[in-house]
Design a protein around this motif. Sequence first.
Motif, short mmCIF file in Angstrom:
data_model
loop_
_atom_site.label_atom_id
_atom_site.label_comp_id
_atom_site.label_asym_id
_atom_site.label_seq_id
_atom_site.Cartn_x
_atom_site.Cartn_y
_atom_site.Cartn_z
N LEU A 73 0.83 -1.21 0.00
CA LEU A 73 0.00 0.00 0.00
C LEU A 73 0.86 1.26 0.00
O LEU A 73 0.52 2.26 -0.63
N GLU A 74 1.99 1.20 0.70
CA GLU A 74 2.90 2.35 0.69
C GLU A 74 3.45 2.58 -0.72
O GLU A 74 3.58 3.73 -1.17
N ALA A 75 3.75 1.47 -1.43
CA ALA A 75 4.24 1.60 -2.81
C ALA A 75 3.13 2.12 -3.73
O ALA A 75 3.39 2.91 -4.65
N VAL A 76 1.90 1.69 -3.49
CA VAL A 76 0.76 2.19 -4.26
C VAL A 76 0.62 3.70 -4.06
O VAL A 76 0.38 4.46 -5.01
N ARG A 77 0.77 4.15 -2.83
CA ARG A 77 0.64 5.58 -2.53
C ARG A 77 1.67 6.39 -3.32
O ARG A 77 1.38 7.49 -3.80
N GLU A 78 2.86 5.85 -3.49
CA GLU A 78 3.91 6.57 -4.21
C GLU A 78 3.59 6.74 -5.69
O GLU A 78 3.95 7.75 -6.29
N VAL A 79 2.92 5.76 -6.29
CA VAL A 79 2.66 5.85 -7.73
C VAL A 79 1.37 6.61 -8.03
O VAL A 79 1.11 6.96 -9.18
N LEU A 80 0.55 6.89 -7.00
CA LEU A 80 -0.70 7.62 -7.22
C LEU A 80 -0.43 9.10 -7.46
O LEU A 80 0.34 9.72 -6.75
N ALA A 81 -1.12 9.66 -8.44
CA ALA A 81 -1.07 11.10 -8.69
C ALA A 81 -1.78 11.83 -7.54
O ALA A 81 -2.62 11.25 -6.86
N PRO A 82 -1.47 13.11 -7.32
CA PRO A 82 -2.12 13.85 -6.23
C PRO A 82 -3.64 13.86 -6.32
O PRO A 82 -4.32 13.94 -5.30
N HIS A 83 -4.18 13.77 -7.55
CA HIS A 83 -5.63 13.77 -7.72
C HIS A 83 -6.22 12.36 -7.72
O HIS A 83 -7.41 12.18 -7.91
N GLY A 84 -5.38 11.36 -7.50
CA GLY A 84 -5.79 9.98 -7.65
C GLY A 84 -6.49 9.41 -6.43
O GLY A 84 -6.65 10.05 -5.39
N ALA A 85 -6.94 8.14 -6.58
CA ALA A 85 -7.64 7.46 -5.50
C ALA A 85 -7.39 5.96 -5.61
O ALA A 85 -7.05 5.45 -6.68
N VAL A 86 -7.56 5.27 -4.48
CA VAL A 86 -7.37 3.83 -4.42
C VAL A 86 -8.63 3.18 -3.87
O VAL A 86 -9.21 3.66 -2.89
N ARG A 99 -8.87 -1.25 7.16
CA ARG A 99 -9.30 0.13 7.41
C ARG A 99 -8.25 0.87 8.24
O ARG A 99 -7.87 2.01 7.93
N LEU A 100 -7.76 0.24 9.29
CA LEU A 100 -6.74 0.87 10.13
C LEU A 100 -5.44 1.08 9.36
O LEU A 100 -4.78 2.11 9.49
N LEU A 101 -5.10 0.09 8.54
CA LEU A 101 -3.86 0.17 7.77
C LEU A 101 -3.94 1.29 6.73
O LEU A 101 -2.98 2.06 6.56
N MET A 102 -5.08 1.41 6.06
CA MET A 102 -5.21 2.48 5.06
C MET A 102 -5.30 3.86 5.72
O MET A 102 -4.82 4.84 5.16
N ASP A 103 -5.89 3.92 6.91
CA ASP A 103 -5.84 5.18 7.67
C ASP A 103 -4.40 5.59 7.92
O ASP A 103 -4.03 6.76 7.83
N GLU A 104 -3.58 4.59 8.25
CA GLU A 104 -2.17 4.86 8.56
C GLU A 104 -1.39 5.27 7.31
O GLU A 104 -0.61 6.23 7.34
N VAL A 105 -1.60 4.55 6.20
CA VAL A 105 -0.81 4.79 5.00
C VAL A 105 -1.28 6.03 4.23
O VAL A 105 -0.47 6.84 3.78
N PHE A 106 -2.61 6.17 4.08
CA PHE A 106 -3.15 7.27 3.26
C PHE A 106 -3.64 8.44 4.10
O PHE A 106 -3.82 9.54 3.56
N GLY A 107 -3.87 8.23 5.39
CA GLY A 107 -4.34 9.30 6.26
C GLY A 107 -5.85 9.26 6.42
O GLY A 107 -6.58 9.16 5.42
N GLU A 108 -6.32 9.34 7.65
CA GLU A 108 -7.77 9.32 7.90
C GLU A 108 -8.48 10.43 7.15
O GLU A 108 -9.63 10.27 6.72
N ALA A 109 -7.83 11.56 6.99
CA ALA A 109 -8.46 12.71 6.33
C ALA A 109 -8.75 12.44 4.86
O ALA A 109 -9.54 13.15 4.24
N ASN A 110 -8.11 11.41 4.29
CA ASN A 110 -8.29 11.10 2.87
C ASN A 110 -9.27 9.96 2.62
O ASN A 110 -9.40 9.48 1.49
N PHE A 111 -9.96 9.53 3.68
CA PHE A 111 -10.99 8.49 3.54
C PHE A 111 -12.14 9.00 2.68
O PHE A 111 -12.65 10.10 2.89
N LEU A 112 -12.54 8.19 1.70
CA LEU A 112 -13.66 8.54 0.83
C LEU A 112 -14.93 7.78 1.20
O LEU A 112 -15.99 8.37 1.35
N ALA A 113 -14.82 6.46 1.33
CA ALA A 113 -16.02 5.67 1.62
C ALA A 113 -15.64 4.24 1.97
O ALA A 113 -14.59 3.74 1.56
#
Length: 400
Positions: A73-86, A99-113
Amino acid sequence: MPAEPTPWNTFIAGDNLDVLPRLAPGSVDLVYTDPPYNTGNDFAYADRFRDDSHADPYAGRHAAWTAMMRPRLEAVREVLAPHGAVFVSIDDNEAAHLRLLMDEVFGEANFLAQIVVNLNPKGRQLGRGFATSHEYVLAYARHLPTCAVDGSTTESVDEADFPLTSPDGRRFRYLPLRNTNKKFNPLTAPTLHFALHGDPVTGRVATAEFPGSQALTPVFGDGRPAVWRWSRPRVDERPDDLECRVIRGRTGERADIFQRDWLHREGGRRKKLRTIWLAEEIGSTDTAVAELKALLGHVFESPKPTGLVRRILATLPDDVVVLDPFAGSGTTGHAVALANVADGGSRRCISINSTEPTREGSNARLAGLATVADITRARLAAVAEQVGGGLDVLETPGTR
């Protein structure tokens, strides 16, 4: 000679942890993936991660799965464009940990759904407890303020929601111009609390007084002050979309202002997607198996339906670069090709899958597909032949 068009699909065989760092940072707009669920199912390949040295085998299994997913997931975050989503599919085995892991890697503030996907309408009848009929898709933005995801669609608009017809034949409904959300009030949005002038006989609404009009300020049903949803300039721009009407409230009849909300507007009406996606809307595991069977046979136990991925694709522009680092049977690449054919888009998909051997005696092995990468490659080749768009096949060193 004209340059060859870029293939819609690219397949890379290899461990995604090795492949992802080779992709350019910020080069991907959308990631959809369906990682191993850690269920113990080994229909085509191992789907359980266990640390036998741990005192608690369940805790160890979850810890091992999380340790496998975190760097990916950390590697996925690096290849995502700033406007991108996973978007990541998962079931109850690891939904909480993911859910906890993605909160950690992408940030809770970036949760979409957290979307509930009804992939098995009949429910699983085997085993104890309830008949599970759903899985999840967790969605996160790379950076929410710049995220390009539009969580709305034209498909979910119901014409029955627009019961009224104007003299010129257009369908519409009335919406209160008052903001019904009590978080918005004269204290939190003071510029939207002002008087409008309306005539309930003619229906006319204006920002300035006119003969026969009365001054109206927004109020909640209990009489407390509220605010409008439109600013003064917007009212001046679209007065014909407003109407003053008499309604019966808690304290008797009173005049209020409503918006005529039209069914068909310029650019097409869109409605926010709900967070429960039904099988009749996006397909089920059964329809996904049928899709794959029509191309290769029954060589993968629980593929995702292309309709699920196409719904996600519809939230972004039609020229995105899509990545699936756990490509499985190749559903994502298949969905990209179908979407391009349907709307003339130029989406491109990069699918990555490992060369882990398929299980001895499995349908995949009996079909001559020795590795899970062979499954993905064979499906995408069949898609290129039947749907179009081409296929570029790459392999990391030492994979064949």
